[in-house]
Design an enzyme around this catalytic site. Structure first.
Site, mmCIF file in Angstrom:
data_model
loop_
_atom_site.group_PDB
_atom_site.id
_atom_site.type_symbol
_atom_site.label_atom_id
_atom_site.label_comp_id
_atom_site.label_asym_id
_atom_site.label_seq_id
_atom_site.Cartn_x
_atom_site.Cartn_y
_atom_site.Cartn_z
ATOM 1 N N GLY A 1 81.315 -42.517 111.170
ATOM 2 C CA GLY A 1 80.715 -41.183 111.227
ATOM 3 C C GLY A 1 81.473 -40.317 110.239
ATOM 4 N N GLY B 1 80.581 -37.205 109.267
ATOM 5 C CA GLY B 1 80.055 -35.832 109.341
ATOM 6 C C GLY B 1 81.189 -34.825 109.355
ATOM 7 N N ILE C 1 83.368 -33.841 111.843
ATOM 8 C CA ILE C 1 84.663 -34.286 112.381
ATOM 9 C C ILE C 1 85.232 -35.411 111.504
ATOM 10 C CG2 ILE C 1 85.902 -35.269 114.366
ATOM 11 C CD1 ILE C 1 83.829 -34.007 116.198
ATOM 12 N N GLY C 2 84.367 -36.350 111.109
ATOM 13 C CA GLY C 2 84.820 -37.483 110.299
ATOM 14 C C GLY C 2 85.514 -37.036 109.023
ATOM 15 N N ARG D 1 72.606 -32.320 119.871
ATOM 16 C CA ARG D 1 71.363 -31.979 120.567
ATOM 17 C C ARG D 1 70.592 -30.931 119.769
ATOM 18 N NH1 ARG D 1 71.580 -31.022 126.972
ATOM 19 N NH2 ARG D 1 69.830 -29.612 127.226
ATOM 20 N N ARG E 1 68.553 -33.828 127.758
ATOM 21 C CA ARG E 1 69.833 -34.521 127.842
ATOM 22 C C ARG E 1 69.624 -36.028 127.749
ATOM 23 N NH1 ARG E 1 71.941 -35.750 132.080
ATOM 24 N NH2 ARG E 1 74.086 -36.409 132.070
ATOM 25 N N ILE F 1 84.855 -40.266 120.072
ATOM 26 C CA ILE F 1 84.770 -38.799 120.183
ATOM 27 C C ILE F 1 83.322 -38.369 120.471
ATOM 28 C CG2 ILE F 1 85.269 -36.595 119.048
ATOM 29 C CD1 ILE F 1 87.249 -37.863 117.267
ATOM 30 N N HIS G 1 84.596 -34.764 130.517
ATOM 31 C CA HIS G 1 84.509 -33.792 129.429
ATOM 32 C C HIS G 1 83.194 -33.051 129.580
ATOM 33 C CE1 HIS G 1 85.260 -31.917 125.666
ATOM 34 N NE2 HIS G 1 84.297 -32.520 125.017
HETATM 35 N N1 APR Z 1 76.767 -45.211 112.135
HETATM 36 C C1 APR Z 1 77.603 -44.365 111.475
HETATM 37 N N2 APR Z 1 77.409 -43.046 111.403
HETATM 38 C C2 APR Z 1 76.320 -42.550 111.981
HETATM 39 C C3 APR Z 1 75.386 -43.355 112.661
HETATM 40 C C4 APR Z 1 75.656 -44.750 112.728
HETATM 41 N N3 APR Z 1 74.833 -45.601 113.359
HETATM 42 N N4 APR Z 1 74.401 -42.553 113.135
HETATM 43 C C5 APR Z 1 74.709 -41.291 112.770
HETATM 44 N N5 APR Z 1 75.858 -41.290 112.071
HETATM 45 C C6 APR Z 1 76.564 -40.180 111.431
HETATM 46 C C7 APR Z 1 75.669 -39.097 110.896
HETATM 47 O O1 APR Z 1 75.071 -39.475 109.673
HETATM 48 C C8 APR Z 1 76.653 -37.936 110.747
HETATM 49 O O2 APR Z 1 77.217 -37.901 109.441
HETATM 50 O O3 APR Z 1 77.392 -39.504 112.366
HETATM 51 C C9 APR Z 1 77.762 -38.268 111.758
HETATM 52 C C10 APR Z 1 77.935 -37.214 112.830
HETATM 53 O O4 APR Z 1 78.406 -36.095 112.198
HETATM 54 P P1 APR Z 1 77.970 -34.600 112.601
HETATM 55 O O5 APR Z 1 76.519 -34.557 112.917
HETATM 56 O O6 APR Z 1 78.518 -33.691 111.549
HETATM 57 O O7 APR Z 1 78.712 -34.366 113.998
HETATM 58 P P2 APR Z 1 80.241 -33.968 114.244
HETATM 59 O O8 APR Z 1 80.342 -32.490 114.317
HETATM 60 O O9 APR Z 1 81.118 -34.716 113.315
HETATM 61 O O10 APR Z 1 80.403 -34.508 115.737
HETATM 62 C C11 APR Z 1 80.317 -35.888 115.997
HETATM 63 O O11 APR Z 1 81.542 -35.767 118.053
HETATM 64 O O12 APR Z 1 82.354 -33.994 119.334
HETATM 65 C C12 APR Z 1 81.320 -34.929 119.162
HETATM 66 O O13 APR Z 1 79.421 -33.782 120.048
HETATM 67 C C13 APR Z 1 80.003 -34.265 118.876
HETATM 68 O O14 APR Z 1 78.713 -36.249 119.251
HETATM 69 C C14 APR Z 1 79.229 -35.372 118.259
HETATM 70 C C15 APR Z 1 80.301 -36.144 117.481
#
Ligand code: APR
Length: 323
Positions: free
Chosen positions: A12, A14, A16-17, A85, A91, A121, A178
């Site tokens: 991931g 995004g 957080i990543g 979401r 949900r 996470i 959580h």
């Molecule tokens: N494999 C890898 N990455 C994926 C996949 C997958 N199968 N499906 C989705 N993703 C990626 C998305 O492309 C996106 O870049 O996961 C990333 C999620 O990033 P964000 O939408 O920016 O979310 P983020 O704020 O990083 O939060 C991630 O952590 O705290 C929790 O509720 C939050 O569930 C959420 C997660």
């Protein structure tokens, strides 16, 4: 003698990543692979982070990828994959979508990084970490979730602001699931060992006022994720969840034996077996090395039980949806 640099895979890429990748690099925790399904995006973020190496002075490799095979031989995998979401989504809809993602990520981890320790996470956290362990089949010690470190940091931060003291001297554990039912342990919250409640009573010279101030802080802690969502409008917290996961990662990679609030699987502790719940656990090179049992009074136990019931319901809902 073999000396190896730890391999950290972030699934991931995004919000957080991205922060995770930067923190891991700046703190020189190991070589980093940032994986995402979105073409080019993790490569772009990795390049951006790597190009700061001359400024921040790190030698860690930071690589972005869309190829699951690059997870190979990870020592630790941190999973933030999922979708948030969206309006109109129930949900259950979110649970189904994220469970599918976690299941496929878990299968890849099992194939390519069978000896790794996995920190989840993605939300809904307690359900996702449960599914991750089920899918990988890893021992529970090697699959854990991040929630409590952040919830406790939020609690400690609000207490520090209220009391005008450094947050560094505050310990304020939050246990349980959580979500809305999390359990901030007011009685255990302390400044260098001195109970926070005592200090609030001294500050306000009124037990009732101290109690109501603490209730407000507990409420803000429980709602802290939502407070940020309401302000950001386009996503959820990402700096603080990344910092929280890095503290857990450091404890594991450096075998620190830190006792932190994490989501770990209980095996009879607190009278619960087979469920992932937020508790204090000792983290080291084997992952979750020990769950710390502690005395809860009747009120805390009741809150903890209701939090565990909410987690059980979430896991049952996931089972009903076929996971
Ligand atoms: N494999 C890898 N990455 C994926 C996949 C997958 N199968 N499906 C989705 N993703 C990626 C998305 O492309 C996106 O870049 O996961 C990333 C999620 O990033 P964000 O939408 O920016 O979310 P983020 O704020 O990083 O939060 C991630 O952590 O705290 C929790 O509720 C939050 O569930 C959420 C997660």
């Amino acid at each position: 003698m073999s000396i190896s640099v730890p391999k950290i895979v972030l699934v991931g890429g995004g919000q957080i990543g991205g922060v995770l990748a930067q923190l891991c690099a700046v703190r020189r925790l190991g070589d980093i692979v940032l994986y995402d399904v979105v073409p080019d995006a993790p490569q772009g973020k990795s390049l951006d982070i790597a190009e700061a190496s001359g400024i921040d002075g790190f030698d860690s490799k930071v690589a972005g990828t869309n190829d699951v095979k690059d997870m190979k031989d990870a020592d630790v995998v941190i999973v933030t994959a999922g979708v948030p979401r969206k309006p109109g989504m129930s949900r259950d809809d979110l649970l189904t979508i994220n469970a599918k993602i976690i299941q496929s990520v878990g299968e890849n981890i099992k194939t390519y990084a069978p000896n790794s320790i996995v920190i989840v996470i993605s939300n809904p956290l307690d359900a996702m970490v449960t599914l991750m362990q089920k899918t990988t089949g890893f021992p529970a010690s090697r699959v854990l979730g991040q929630a409590g470190v952040l919830d406790s940091s939020r609690f400690a931060t609000f207490l520090a602001w209220e009391l005008g003291v450094s947050v560094k001297d505050i310990k304020a554990p939050v246990l349980g699931g959580h979500g809305d039912t999390m359990v901030p342990l007011v009685r255990y919250a302390n400044i260098n060992g001195v109970p926070v409640m005592e200090q609030l009573e001294r500050k306000y010279k009124s037990a009732d006022k101290a109690k109501s101030v603490m209730e407000e802080i507990v409420k803000r802690t429980r709602d802290a994720g939502g407070e940020i969502v309401a302000l950001l409008k386009t996503g959820s917290a990402f700096y603080s969840p990344a910092s929280a996961a890095v503290q857990m990662l450091e404890a594991i990679l450096r075998d620190e034996k830190r006792t932190l609030p994490v989501c770990a699987k209980l095996n009879g502790e607190f009278g619960i077996t087979g469920y992932y719940v937020g508790i204090l656990a000792t983290l080291g090179k084997s992952g979750v090395e020990k769950v710390m049992e502690m005395q809860l009074n009747a009120e805390e136990q009741a809150m903890f039980d209701s939090s565990v019931s909410a987690v059980k319901k979430l896991v049952e809902d996931m089972g009903r949806l076929g996971f």
